[in-house]
Design a protein around this motif. Structure first.
Motif, short mmCIF file in Angstrom:
data_model
loop_
_atom_site.label_atom_id
_atom_site.label_comp_id
_atom_site.label_asym_id
_atom_site.label_seq_id
_atom_site.Cartn_x
_atom_site.Cartn_y
_atom_site.Cartn_z
N GLY A 45 40.46 41.81 38.14
CA GLY A 45 41.64 41.40 37.38
C GLY A 45 41.42 41.45 35.88
N ARG A 46 40.30 42.04 35.46
CA ARG A 46 40.06 42.22 34.01
C ARG A 46 41.24 42.95 33.38
NH1 ARG A 46 35.79 46.63 31.37
NH2 ARG A 46 36.96 46.87 29.43
N GLY B 44 28.07 45.26 45.48
CA GLY B 44 28.80 44.59 44.42
C GLY B 44 29.24 43.19 44.80
N PRO B 45 30.23 42.67 44.09
CA PRO B 45 30.63 41.28 44.22
C PRO B 45 31.51 41.00 45.45
CG PRO B 45 32.03 42.37 42.64
CD PRO B 45 30.98 43.37 43.03
N LEU B 46 31.84 39.72 45.61
CA LEU B 46 32.89 39.33 46.53
C LEU B 46 34.22 39.54 45.83
CD1 LEU B 46 31.56 35.89 47.88
CD2 LEU B 46 31.41 38.12 49.02
N TRP B 47 35.09 40.32 46.44
CA TRP B 47 36.42 40.55 45.90
C TRP B 47 37.37 39.60 46.60
CZ3 TRP B 47 39.23 45.96 46.37
CH2 TRP B 47 40.46 45.90 45.70
N VAL B 48 37.80 38.57 45.90
CA VAL B 48 38.68 37.55 46.46
C VAL B 48 40.11 37.93 46.13
CG1 VAL B 48 39.25 35.10 46.48
CG2 VAL B 48 36.88 35.82 46.16
N LYS B 49 40.93 38.06 47.16
CA LYS B 49 42.28 38.59 47.00
C LYS B 49 43.35 37.56 47.36
CE LYS B 49 40.67 43.16 48.56
NZ LYS B 49 40.87 44.21 49.59
N GLY B 50 44.54 37.81 46.83
CA GLY B 50 45.71 37.09 47.28
C GLY B 50 45.85 35.67 46.78
N GLY B 51 45.22 35.35 45.65
CA GLY B 51 45.42 34.03 45.05
C GLY B 51 44.68 32.90 45.71
N ILE B 52 43.62 33.18 46.46
CA ILE B 52 42.84 32.10 47.07
C ILE B 52 42.27 31.23 45.95
CG2 ILE B 52 40.82 31.52 48.47
CD1 ILE B 52 41.20 34.13 49.97
N VAL C 265 40.11 38.52 41.96
CA VAL C 265 38.95 37.84 41.36
C VAL C 265 37.70 38.43 41.98
CG1 VAL C 265 37.74 35.63 41.07
CG2 VAL C 265 40.24 35.68 41.10
N THR C 266 36.64 38.61 41.17
CA THR C 266 35.35 39.01 41.73
C THR C 266 34.32 37.91 41.46
OG1 THR C 266 34.98 40.35 39.73
CG2 THR C 266 35.62 41.52 41.74
N ALA D 259 25.66 36.39 34.31
CA ALA D 259 25.63 35.45 33.19
C ALA D 259 26.98 34.79 32.99
CB ALA D 259 25.20 36.18 31.92
N ASN D 260 27.93 35.07 33.89
CA ASN D 260 29.28 34.52 33.77
C ASN D 260 29.72 33.89 35.10
OD1 ASN D 260 31.71 34.09 32.26
ND2 ASN D 260 32.68 35.78 33.36
N LYS D 261 28.79 33.20 35.73
CA LYS D 261 29.09 32.59 37.03
C LYS D 261 30.25 31.60 36.91
CE LYS D 261 24.37 32.78 38.89
NZ LYS D 261 23.64 33.21 37.69
N PRO D 262 31.10 31.52 37.95
CA PRO D 262 30.92 32.14 39.26
C PRO D 262 31.36 33.59 39.33
CG PRO D 262 32.98 30.93 39.26
CD PRO D 262 32.34 30.68 37.92
N PHE D 263 31.81 34.16 38.21
CA PHE D 263 32.37 35.50 38.26
C PHE D 263 31.29 36.57 38.09
CE2 PHE D 263 35.63 32.64 36.40
CZ PHE D 263 36.47 32.61 37.51
N CYS D 264 31.58 37.75 38.62
CA CYS D 264 30.69 38.90 38.50
C CYS D 264 30.75 39.46 37.09
CB CYS D 264 31.11 39.96 39.51
SG CYS D 264 30.29 41.56 39.32
#
Length: 263
Positions: free
Chosen positions: A171-172, A204-212, A227-228, A236-241
């Motif tokens: 979503g960047r 790569g990261p967990l791709w969280v979809k649909g507004g969870i 969201v990833t 260095a930007n936890k929890p995000f990838c």
């Protein structure tokens, strides 16, 4: 243990107001992710978990995803690895208690669009917050989404700008149709994808979809359609990838089937 922590999570979150990004649909309340301090992601609602394998176009640049293997969420919650060292990916196996890792959550919870840079075109306006980049690179294909936005009065450029933006898993990138004033967001159902990157020989990261919704013990993170979340344990930007999985060569050792499948 996790049930007690979850009750505490919920009580804390009820005292906080969660921001919701424009264009995000709110899922059923059964879906949520809780981040355990120094531990895993607890996933509620039993969403589907499936590999999304990056596939290349004629330029040898990622352009879309092939569906890979599916994984169940048998528990409610189901614990997913956050430290990167599980021997049973995507699930937590307790490795976080046996290794040294920095689990500190350092990401800001200011709205993603608040600090985004704007790129204006004839029919589209692109918002870009590079701090959330997961280095998936679909945005770099076919002259890049930035260049295509500048030439969005041309049909092909406009289509490519939208394609490269809505497939940005973090979503960047968000793109706005200037004619309607609305951001263009794909209609994503609540699910979690495991991004796999054969070109870079990493996972790569967990791709969280649909507004969870995603919560830590003290933060109700902005609710977003895309969201990833870091699953290599080194962002260095936890929890995000932040793309560190490429430099670290993170490998979940899950089998890949790179033949494109239909749902």
């Amino acid at each position: 243990m996790y049930n007690k922590q979850t009750t505490s999570f919920r009580n804390n979150m009820e005292k906080k107001k969660r921001l919701t990004e424009t264009g995000t649909s709110l899922p059923d309340e059964k879906y949520r992710i809780k981040i355990v301090p120094n531990g895993p992601y607890l996933v509620y609602g039993n969403p589907t978990i499936q590999q999304e394998i990056l596939t290349l176009n004629e330029e040898e640049i990622p352009w879309e995803y092939a569906k890979g293997h599916c994984y169940s969420t048998p528990g409610n919650p189901t614990a997913l690895c956050r430290c990167g060292h599980s021997g049973n990916h995507p699930y937590c196996d307790g490795s976080h208690t046996r290794i040294t890792w920095d689990s500190t959550l350092t990401a800001s919870n200011s709205p993603l669009l608040e600090k985004a840079e704007s790129y204006d075109g004839p029919t589209l306006e692109l918002a870009d917050n590079p701090g959330y980049c997961a280095h998936v690179r679909i945005c770099m294909a076919k002259h890049t989404v930035w260049k295509n936005t500048r030439h969005s009065d041309q049909t092909e450029a406009k289509d490519n700008a939208v394609h490269g933006t809505v497939l940005c898993p973090s979503g960047r990138l968000k793109i706005r149709d200037k004619a309607t004033g609305n951001y263009i967001e794909p209609p994503l159902k609540p699910e979690i994808s495991l991004i796999e990157d054969p070109q870079k020989k990493c996972s790569g990261p967990l791709w969280v979809k649909g507004g969870i919704p995603i919560d830590s013990t003290d933060t109700a993170y902005e609710q977003r359609n895309r969201v990833t979340l870091c699953r290599c344990g080194a962002s260095a930007n936890k929890p995000f990838c932040d793309g560190t999985h490429i430099a670290s060569g993170f490998d979940d050792h899950l089998p890949l089937d790179t033949k494109k499948q239909t749902e």
